[in-house]
Design an enzyme around this catalytic site. Structure first.
Site, short mmCIF file in Angstrom:
data_model
loop_
_atom_site.label_atom_id
_atom_site.label_comp_id
_atom_site.label_asym_id
_atom_site.label_seq_id
_atom_site.Cartn_x
_atom_site.Cartn_y
_atom_site.Cartn_z
N LYS A 8 0.99 -1.38 0.12
CA LYS A 8 -0.18 -0.13 0.21
C LYS A 8 0.96 1.17 -0.07
CE LYS A 8 0.40 -1.85 4.16
NZ LYS A 8 -0.23 -3.07 4.75
N GLY A 56 2.48 -10.77 13.52
CA GLY A 56 2.93 -10.44 12.21
C GLY A 56 1.94 -9.64 11.82
N GLU A 86 3.82 -3.60 10.39
CA GLU A 86 4.61 -3.22 9.40
C GLU A 86 6.25 -3.57 9.81
OE1 GLU A 86 3.89 -2.52 6.09
OE2 GLU A 86 1.88 -3.24 7.03
N LYS A 136 -3.80 3.39 2.88
CA LYS A 136 -5.07 2.60 2.38
C LYS A 136 -6.06 3.69 2.19
CE LYS A 136 -3.46 -1.28 5.26
NZ LYS A 136 -3.59 -1.78 6.58
P1 NDP Z 1 8.25 -9.13 5.99
O1 NDP Z 1 8.82 -8.15 6.54
O2 NDP Z 1 7.47 -10.19 6.94
O3 NDP Z 1 8.62 -9.77 4.56
C1 NDP Z 1 9.43 -8.72 3.82
C2 NDP Z 1 10.09 -9.86 2.96
O4 NDP Z 1 10.82 -9.28 1.99
C3 NDP Z 1 11.47 -11.03 3.34
O5 NDP Z 1 11.22 -12.18 3.04
C4 NDP Z 1 12.60 -10.04 3.14
O6 NDP Z 1 13.66 -11.11 3.03
C5 NDP Z 1 12.28 -9.65 1.62
N1 NDP Z 1 12.90 -8.53 1.20
C6 NDP Z 1 13.05 -7.24 1.79
N2 NDP Z 1 14.07 -6.60 1.27
C7 NDP Z 1 14.57 -7.34 0.19
C8 NDP Z 1 15.05 -7.05 -1.18
N3 NDP Z 1 15.68 -5.79 -1.23
N4 NDP Z 1 15.06 -7.88 -2.20
C9 NDP Z 1 14.61 -9.10 -1.96
N5 NDP Z 1 13.77 -9.36 -0.86
C10 NDP Z 1 13.70 -8.37 -0.03
O7 NDP Z 1 6.83 -8.29 5.42
P2 NDP Z 1 5.25 -8.79 5.33
O8 NDP Z 1 5.07 -10.22 4.79
O9 NDP Z 1 4.63 -8.47 6.46
O10 NDP Z 1 4.56 -7.41 4.38
C11 NDP Z 1 5.22 -7.60 2.93
C12 NDP Z 1 4.03 -6.72 2.42
O11 NDP Z 1 2.73 -7.04 2.53
C13 NDP Z 1 4.21 -5.13 2.52
O12 NDP Z 1 4.04 -4.46 1.44
C14 NDP Z 1 3.10 -4.96 3.57
O13 NDP Z 1 2.69 -3.76 3.94
C15 NDP Z 1 1.97 -5.80 2.86
N6 NDP Z 1 1.22 -6.39 3.74
C16 NDP Z 1 1.42 -7.21 5.02
C17 NDP Z 1 0.24 -7.68 5.86
C18 NDP Z 1 0.61 -8.18 7.09
O14 NDP Z 1 -0.37 -8.62 8.30
N7 NDP Z 1 1.82 -8.77 7.57
C19 NDP Z 1 -0.98 -7.20 5.48
C20 NDP Z 1 -1.37 -6.64 4.41
C21 NDP Z 1 -0.25 -6.09 3.39
P3 NDP Z 1 14.31 -11.82 4.08
O15 NDP Z 1 13.42 -12.69 4.60
O16 NDP Z 1 15.34 -12.51 3.54
O17 NDP Z 1 14.74 -10.62 5.15
N1 HSE Z 2 0.39 -3.56 9.38
C1 HSE Z 2 -0.87 -3.47 8.71
C2 HSE Z 2 -1.74 -3.63 9.73
C3 HSE Z 2 -1.09 -5.02 7.98
O1 HSE Z 2 -1.80 -3.72 10.90
O2 HSE Z 2 -3.29 -3.54 9.26
C4 HSE Z 2 -2.11 -5.01 7.02
O3 HSE Z 2 -2.17 -4.21 5.98
#
Ligand code: NDP
Ligand code: HSE
Length: 444
Positions: free
Chosen positions: A105, A187, A190, A205
């Site tokens: 987002k 989890g 952010e 959002k």
């Molecule tokens: P995480 O921090 O858990 O995961 C991020 C991932 O990206 C990790 O696997 C990391 O690698 C990888 N990464 C980071 N930098 C790089 C890079 N430069 N090149 C390649 N890989 C990279 O994040 P989330 O899964 O929580 O969130 C991901 C997205 O989803 C975000 O945009 C977030 O806003 C969105 N989102 C998240 C929600 C949630 O509830 N968590 C809900 C809705 C949306 P490594 O593991 O090796 O460090």
């Molecule tokens: N950090 C975000 C939240 C993840 O707490 O709603 C979902 O977008």
């Protein structure tokens, strides 16, 4: 088995959400093949630290996201987060005709214009259901199902982390720090949780919601943003005492503009309508449907001229719920590939102007500790009158040597309210301004 050639997917990121995307794609491979009409295969997963991913087949892991995007893939799924390198990677993918699915987002709220332009230049799909409200199907209804209606208002709880914190403070009296730590562990938060608590995530959002609802390009910078860091235990107690609860709300609405603005369209016609987009904590009555939305759940009200009122409710954060939305988009873009179709493009033709927060009237709840003696109420009321802020309700409770005075106003602008509170805080009879908070969801 399908005889169609597989849809090849590059996954960027394998954290909270990415891990669940891999799991769902693996567990449901046969069903997804049947639903899409072709197998959906992950051909590579870009991460920062491959050694942190022992459960992922090593041959899929790479640290070279750029090369993965440039490889022979049909779809790029981005769950890295943040602006760079996600922006550069997704622009490259879209420009080379690869469909993009993203949960990002922050990126969309700042760079949707160039992302949609890149998508248009090659005809590649850009889908982002997971970017707002986790598992809840909300963007597709706004973008497609309600495309024939006139949406007037979108209001809701769109950040799971802050809702988790506020619910915990309200129900168990848990501290802000404890609940934030738990939300991070689960989890929801952010990578940098200040994005949640300072309202940046909800503001991104809100920008996405307003863009889709009002066919205008709204960016995060257009959104008035206040987080929950200033919400105190006293605010929550003050809300409770009045049968209310505190929620961080995102509010996007059509509003009248004009008068002093004197804005015109490209054709010279007067612009009479604009958009108010804001994120701030507010007290809402306990009986309001949003009041019972607790933990990391999200809920969003949508009001449209013909459809009337709708409420969308469900899990707004967490790996599996968010992966569900990512997979839904992945199936949609994969089907489009198989059938030579294309999803919706950006619709920003209306280009409605943004009304500044200073001109946006909202109602306020103000709680004061005052001296308990004759004439105090009239001194306080006089300051409200002087600033043209109309009082809707007053409640005073005497204590031993002072009193608690609670005032709820009719709608007033931010500017008027701030001047009122500043002056009241300086009155000798006022010992403390305990709490100032907006009130939503009730008419007086
Ligand atoms: P995480 O921090 O858990 O995961 C991020 C991932 O990206 C990790 O696997 C990391 O690698 C990888 N990464 C980071 N930098 C790089 C890079 N430069 N090149 C390649 N890989 C990279 O994040 P989330 O899964 O929580 O969130 C991901 C997205 O989803 C975000 O945009 C977030 O806003 C969105 N989102 C998240 C929600 C949630 O509830 N968590 C809900 C809705 C949306 P490594 O593991 O090796 O460090
Ligand atoms: N950090 C975000 C939240 C993840 O707490 O709603 C979902 O977008």
């Amino acid at each position: 088995m399908s005889s169609q050639k597989p849809i090849k997917v590059a996954l960027l990121g394998c954290g909270t959400v990415g891990t669940e995307v891999v799991r769902l794609l693996t567990d449901q491979a046969a069903d997804l093949t049947a639903r899409v009409g072709a197998p959906v295969e992950i051909t590579g997963i870009a991460v920062r630290r491959p050694h942190k991913h022992p459960d992922v087949p090593a041959e899929l892991l790479t640290t070279d996201a750029e090369a993965l995007v440039a490889s022979d893939v049909d779809v790029v799924v981005e769950v890295i987060g943040g602006i760079e390198p996600a922006r550069t990677l997704l622009l490259a993918a879209l420009r080379s005709g690869k469909a993009v699915v993203t949960a990002n987002k922050a990126l969309l709220a700042e760079h949707s214009g160039e992302l949609f332009a890149a998508s248009d230049s090659s005809g590649a799909d850009l889908y982002f259901e997971a970017a707002v409200a986790g598992a809840i199907p909300l963007l597709r209804p706004l973008r497609e199902s309600l495309a024939g209606d006139r949406i007037t208002r979108v209001m809701g709880i769109v950040n799971g982390t802050t809702n988790f914190i506020l619910s915990g403070m309200d129900s168990t009296g848990a501290s802000y720090a404890e609940t934030l730590e738990e939300a991070t562990r689960l989890g929801y938060a952010e990578a940098d949780p200040t994005a949640d608590v300072d309202g940046f995530d909800a503001a991104s959002k809100a920008a996405i919601l307003a863009s889709l609802a009002f066919h205008s390009r709204v960016t995060a910078a257009d959104v008035h943003r206040e987080g929950i860091a200033s919400v105190s235990a006293a605010d929550i107690a003050a809300a409770k005492a009045l049968g209310r609860t505190v929620k961080l709300l995102a509010i996007c609405e059509r509003v009248p503009v004009g008068g002093a603005d004197n804005q015109t369209t490209e054709n010279g016609a007067a612009i009479t309508e604009g958009i108010s987009v804001r994120v701030h904590p507010a007290m809402i009555p306990k009986a309001h449907p949003l009041a019972s939305v607790s933990g990391a759940f999200n809920a969003v009200f949508v009001e449209a001229d013909a459809a009337g009122e709708m409420m969308f409710y469900g899990q707004g954060a967490g790996g599996a719920p968010t992966a569900s939305a990512v997979l839904g988009d992945l199936v949609a873009v994969a089907r489009n590939r198989v059938h030579d179709g294309r999803g919706p493009r950006e619709s920003a033709y209306a280009a409605l102007p943004i009304r500044p927060m200073g001109q946006t009237p909202t109602r306020y709840h103000i709680s004061l500790d005052v001296a308990d003696r004759a004439g105090v109420l009239s001194q306080v009321a006089a300051v409200f009158a002087e600033h043209d802020v109309s009082i809707a309700a007053v409640r005073q409770e005497g204590r031993v040597d002072d009193a608690s005075l609670v005032i709820v106003t009719h709608a007033a602008t931010d500017a008027a309210l701030r001047s009122t509170v500043d002056k009241i805080g300086g009155l000798p009879v006022v010992r403390e301004v305990v709490s100032v908070m907006r009130v939503e969801g009730e008419e007086l």
